[in-house]
Design a protein around this motif. Structure first.
Motif, mmCIF file in Angstrom:
data_model
loop_
_atom_site.group_PDB
_atom_site.id
_atom_site.type_symbol
_atom_site.label_atom_id
_atom_site.label_comp_id
_atom_site.label_asym_id
_atom_site.label_seq_id
_atom_site.Cartn_x
_atom_site.Cartn_y
_atom_site.Cartn_z
ATOM 1 N N PHE A 295 96.688 27.433 3.806
ATOM 2 C CA PHE A 295 95.631 28.194 3.003
ATOM 3 C C PHE A 295 95.382 27.301 1.823
ATOM 4 C CE2 PHE A 295 92.620 31.009 1.352
ATOM 5 C CZ PHE A 295 92.876 31.146 0.076
ATOM 6 N N LEU B 218 90.726 32.153 17.991
ATOM 7 C CA LEU B 218 91.333 33.401 18.108
ATOM 8 C C LEU B 218 91.367 34.049 19.311
ATOM 9 C CD1 LEU B 218 92.157 35.865 16.274
ATOM 10 C CD2 LEU B 218 89.809 36.556 16.202
ATOM 11 N N LYS C 76 97.594 38.879 8.029
ATOM 12 C CA LYS C 76 97.002 39.133 6.769
ATOM 13 C C LYS C 76 97.271 40.373 6.364
ATOM 14 C CE LYS C 76 91.701 38.418 6.695
ATOM 15 N NZ LYS C 76 90.439 38.809 7.406
ATOM 16 N N PHE D 264 97.343 38.350 14.084
ATOM 17 C CA PHE D 264 96.591 37.545 15.194
ATOM 18 C C PHE D 264 97.175 36.545 15.902
ATOM 19 C CE2 PHE D 264 92.759 39.392 12.729
ATOM 20 C CZ PHE D 264 93.298 39.422 11.825
ATOM 21 N N LEU E 1 90.203 22.513 7.910
ATOM 22 C CA LEU E 1 89.482 23.570 8.960
ATOM 23 C C LEU E 1 88.751 24.475 7.895
ATOM 24 C CD1 LEU E 1 92.474 24.575 11.143
ATOM 25 C CD2 LEU E 1 90.441 23.475 11.894
ATOM 26 N N TYR F 194 96.294 32.982 17.669
ATOM 27 C CA TYR F 194 95.369 31.667 17.916
ATOM 28 C C TYR F 194 95.849 30.724 19.090
ATOM 29 C CZ TYR F 194 92.414 33.029 14.154
ATOM 30 O OH TYR F 194 91.522 33.566 13.095
ATOM 31 N N PHE G 40 99.693 31.468 8.326
ATOM 32 C CA PHE G 40 100.247 30.962 9.954
ATOM 33 C C PHE G 40 101.618 30.633 10.073
ATOM 34 C CE2 PHE G 40 96.099 30.568 12.146
ATOM 35 C CZ PHE G 40 95.432 30.319 11.180
ATOM 36 N N GLY G 41 102.216 30.762 11.136
ATOM 37 C CA GLY G 41 103.475 30.365 11.425
ATOM 38 C C GLY G 41 103.060 28.909 11.947
ATOM 39 N N GLY G 42 104.242 28.065 12.396
ATOM 40 C CA GLY G 42 104.093 26.733 12.814
ATOM 41 C C GLY G 42 103.684 26.572 14.029
ATOM 42 N N TYR H 180 89.665 35.088 11.380
ATOM 43 C CA TYR H 180 88.758 34.372 11.157
ATOM 44 C C TYR H 180 88.472 33.309 12.409
ATOM 45 C CZ TYR H 180 89.656 34.976 6.341
ATOM 46 O OH TYR H 180 90.141 35.695 5.060
ATOM 47 N N ARG I 23 88.807 15.734 10.808
ATOM 48 C CA ARG I 23 90.240 14.838 10.824
ATOM 49 C C ARG I 23 90.137 13.969 9.714
ATOM 50 N NH1 ARG I 23 95.027 15.965 12.563
ATOM 51 N NH2 ARG I 23 94.056 16.585 14.470
ATOM 52 N N GLN J 78 95.416 26.770 20.173
ATOM 53 C CA GLN J 78 94.963 25.592 19.751
ATOM 54 C C GLN J 78 95.528 24.467 20.865
ATOM 55 O OE1 GLN J 78 96.619 24.160 16.154
ATOM 56 N NE2 GLN J 78 94.671 23.044 15.427
ATOM 57 N N TYR K 256 91.424 25.537 5.023
ATOM 58 C CA TYR K 256 92.976 25.352 5.476
ATOM 59 C C TYR K 256 93.073 23.836 5.970
ATOM 60 C CZ TYR K 256 92.990 30.364 6.101
ATOM 61 O OH TYR K 256 93.251 31.626 5.827
ATOM 62 N N LYS L 199 93.722 35.858 2.577
ATOM 63 C CA LYS L 199 93.998 34.797 3.442
ATOM 64 C C LYS L 199 95.007 35.020 4.580
ATOM 65 C CE LYS L 199 98.436 33.648 1.165
ATOM 66 N NZ LYS L 199 99.002 32.768 0.518
ATOM 67 N N LEU L 200 94.720 34.224 5.621
ATOM 68 C CA LEU L 200 95.576 34.235 6.740
ATOM 69 C C LEU L 200 96.862 33.170 6.593
ATOM 70 C CD1 LEU L 200 93.183 33.760 9.869
ATOM 71 C CD2 LEU L 200 94.633 35.440 9.320
ATOM 72 N N GLY M 106 94.199 18.267 19.345
ATOM 73 C CA GLY M 106 93.127 17.705 18.718
ATOM 74 C C GLY M 106 92.147 18.737 18.482
ATOM 75 N N LYS M 107 91.994 20.008 18.913
ATOM 76 C CA LYS M 107 90.868 20.993 18.660
ATOM 77 C C LYS M 107 91.469 21.795 17.640
ATOM 78 C CE LYS M 107 88.564 19.394 22.191
ATOM 79 N NZ LYS M 107 87.187 18.451 21.856
ATOM 80 N N SER M 108 90.499 22.694 17.043
ATOM 81 C CA SER M 108 90.579 23.768 15.994
ATOM 82 C C SER M 108 91.184 25.116 16.786
ATOM 83 C CB SER M 108 89.365 24.068 15.153
ATOM 84 O OG SER M 108 88.303 24.987 16.148
ATOM 85 N N PRO M 109 92.031 25.855 15.923
ATOM 86 C CA PRO M 109 92.526 27.097 16.445
ATOM 87 C C PRO M 109 91.242 28.064 17.012
ATOM 88 C CG PRO M 109 93.431 26.506 14.511
ATOM 89 C CD PRO M 109 92.334 25.702 14.663
ATOM 90 N N LEU N 4 99.336 29.981 17.778
ATOM 91 C CA LEU N 4 99.584 30.165 16.480
ATOM 92 C C LEU N 4 99.677 31.666 16.203
ATOM 93 C CD1 LEU N 4 97.426 27.464 15.161
ATOM 94 C CD2 LEU N 4 99.871 27.493 14.526
ATOM 95 N N GLY O 46 101.507 24.575 11.358
ATOM 96 C CA GLY O 46 100.232 25.375 11.365
ATOM 97 C C GLY O 46 99.462 25.301 10.129
#
Lengths: 111, 113
Positions: free
Chosen positions: B45, A46, A92, A34, B90, A36, A101-103, B102, B109, A38, B35, A98-99, A41-44, A88, B42
């Motif tokens: 989990f 998809l 999976k 996947f 999250l 994402y 994530f990379g940095g 997801y 925050r 971002q 998360y 679980k997912l 200040g916001k959520s990721p 991001l 990133g």
């Protein structure tokens, strides 16, 4: 070695150009991949998912998966200033799992 | 509208205190995952709940705990807060057999001072 690796950037691209983002993963059992987006200040959010080798296109976005080489990439065509964000990569192993994530790679699109 | 709602949006706590974060799942979803995303990193989990039972846990100490309720809403509790707990938390809901990515809530925050 991190499970999912990305260049942190920033990746600076001129408006209208193609932004190319790469991601490598270490677990060969990974099945779903996947991307994402971002904003600060916001959520990721998809934007792309890919499950089999090859390319998948959705509008200006193309995801590419190569399981043999364990990498997944994202191309953003005709980049716009609104594409400036952190991207991001996430993987999976199985359904319901679980997912990981990379940095993230920060992309800056300059007008 | 993601269908997943989190509260509160922002929170400031003092080191050593306890905090509870809440998540309302998207309708029909039976699994919730939490998360932690520290600044510049990133998401990591924390754990996942399915049918009110923990269904997987990441590398987080026991002072991170959770609950899932019969209506599939969820709580994340963190005891003995540390400065490093400052992050965006999250929540994402899904179906257990789903392979899709997801959809996250807007996040909470948390700042620990």
């Amino acid at each position: 070695q991190k499970e999912v690796e990305q260049n942190s950037g920033p990746l600076s691209v001129p408006e209208g150009a193609i932004a190319s983002l790469n991601c490598t993963y270490s677990d060969r059992g990974s099945q779903s991949f996947f991307w994402y987006r971002q904003y600060s200040g916001k959520s990721p959010e998809l934007i792309m998912s890919i499950y089999s080798n090859g390319d998948k296109e959705d509008g200006r976005f193309t995801a590419q998966l190569n399981k043999a080489s364990q990498y997944v990439s994202l191309l953003i065509r005709d980049s716009q200033p609104s594409d400036s964000a952190t991207y991001l990569c996430a993987v999976k192993k199985a359904a319901g799992n679980k997912l990981t994530f990379g940095g993230g790679t920060r992309v800056l699109v300059k007008p | 509208e993601t269908g997943v709602t989190q509260s509160p949006t922002h929170l400031i706590k003092t080191r050593g205190q306890q905090v509870t974060l809440r998540c309302s799942s998207q309708s029909g979803h039976n699994t919730v995952s939490w998360y932690q995303q520290a600044l510049g990193q990133g998401p990591q989990f924390i754990f996942q709940y399915y049918r009110e039972e923990e269904n997987g846990r990441g590398n987080f100490p026991p002072r991170f705990s959770g609950l899932q309720f019969p209506n599939y809403s969820s709580e994340l509790n963190v005891n003995a807060l540390e400065l490093d707990d400052s992050a965006l938390y999250l929540c994402a809901s899904s179906l257990i057999m789903e392979s899709y990515g997801y959809t996250f809530g807007s996040g909470t925050r948390l700042t620990v001072v």
